[in-house]
Design a protein around this motif. Structure first.
Motif: not given
Length: 267
Positions: A1-8, A16-19, A91-95, A211-214
């Motif tokens: 199972m491969k998962h990717v985080f894709a930042i738009c 962006l740096q904090a994300c 995104y919190l560390p446990g996501y 996660m935290l939505h800004r």
């Protein structure tokens, strides 16, 4: 199972740096894609610094097009699952760990989504009137056994959109292509959940705040609300579930939540 985080990414967000840092700090990390239709040296430099894959959408910026492009790039990298990360959010560390647990438990999962809080300036908000309402909307999906039921998936959407879009991870092997339809801005995600609710499979809702939505003046939602562009989109969505008189009444009630997307403190 491969998962990717894709930042738009759109232009050069100060957040962006904090994300990116929040994704790099995941307890169970995944490869990170940085996708944009507004390329810049700043974005390219960030990708080089952290070893992110950097992909430029040749089409002009468009929310649906940007998200579909990011999903296509994740597929091209062999991903089975992708989280579309909004550039301003955290995104919190446990996501990542929580998502993997849910995906491994059910191969027919359509989407996984966690609970969320808000980031308002330097403050983290995990309890407010708006968040309580959103959590109430999702009560039909709290029991795990009910997350497959057509009735419960649609009931969780029929009174409003309680799913926070950046908190969602998508099962690329079970979803239509392209996933997002052009035409809506603030309700593009709600429109997509409505379509997916008709498909067999699970809406895996994890009520943990992961996660935290800004909320800030430059966000797409804040801009559309400032232009008064949400009412017609809300009405269009309520029509998917209700007769016209009820849809119009719910639209008027739902409009009261718009003030919670300002930077003023809500209750």
């Amino acid at each position: 199972m491969k998962h990717v985080f894709a930042i738009c990414a759109y232009q050069d967000s100060p957040y962006l740096q904090a994300c990116a840092d929040s994704l790099l700090c995941q307890e169970e990390p995944s490869p990170i894609l940085l996708c944009t239709a507004t390329p810049s040296e700043k974005l390219a430099a960030l990708a080089r610094e952290h070893g992110f894959l950097y992909r430029v959408n040749p089409d002009g910026p468009n929310i649906a097009g940007d998200w579909n492009f990011a999903m296509a790039q994740a597929r091209a990298e062999g991903a089975d699952f992708v989280t579309l990360c909004h550039q301003d959010d955290l995104y919190l560390p446990g996501y990542g760990r929580a998502f993997r647990r849910a995906a491994q438990a059910d191969p027919e999962l359509l989407i996984y989504f966690s609970g969320y809080g808000e980031r308002r300036g330097e403050n983290t908000v995990t309890d407010s009137m708006l968040l309580r309402i959103k959590r109430t909307l999702l009560l039909p999906l709290r029991p795990r056994f009910a997350q497959r039921w057509l009735m419960n998936k649609r009931l969780a959407l029929a009174f409003g959109d309680g799913i926070c879009c950046p908190a969602v991870t998508y099962n690329l092997n079970r979803l239509p292509r392209p996933l997002f339809e052009r035409g809506m801005s603030t309700n593009l995600d709600w429109q997509t959940w409505e379509r997916l609710s008709r498909l067999p499979g699970r809406f895996a809702y994890d009520p943990q705040t992961l996660m935290l939505h800004r909320i800030h003046p430059g966000s797409t939602t804040s801009q559309v609300l400032g232009e008064g562009g949400r009412t017609e989109q809300d009405l269009a969505m309520f029509r998917q579930f209700w007769p016209e008189p009820i849809a119009r009444w719910l639209t008027r009630i739902y409009a009261l939540s718009e003030k919670s997307n300002s930077l003023r403190k809500d209750g």
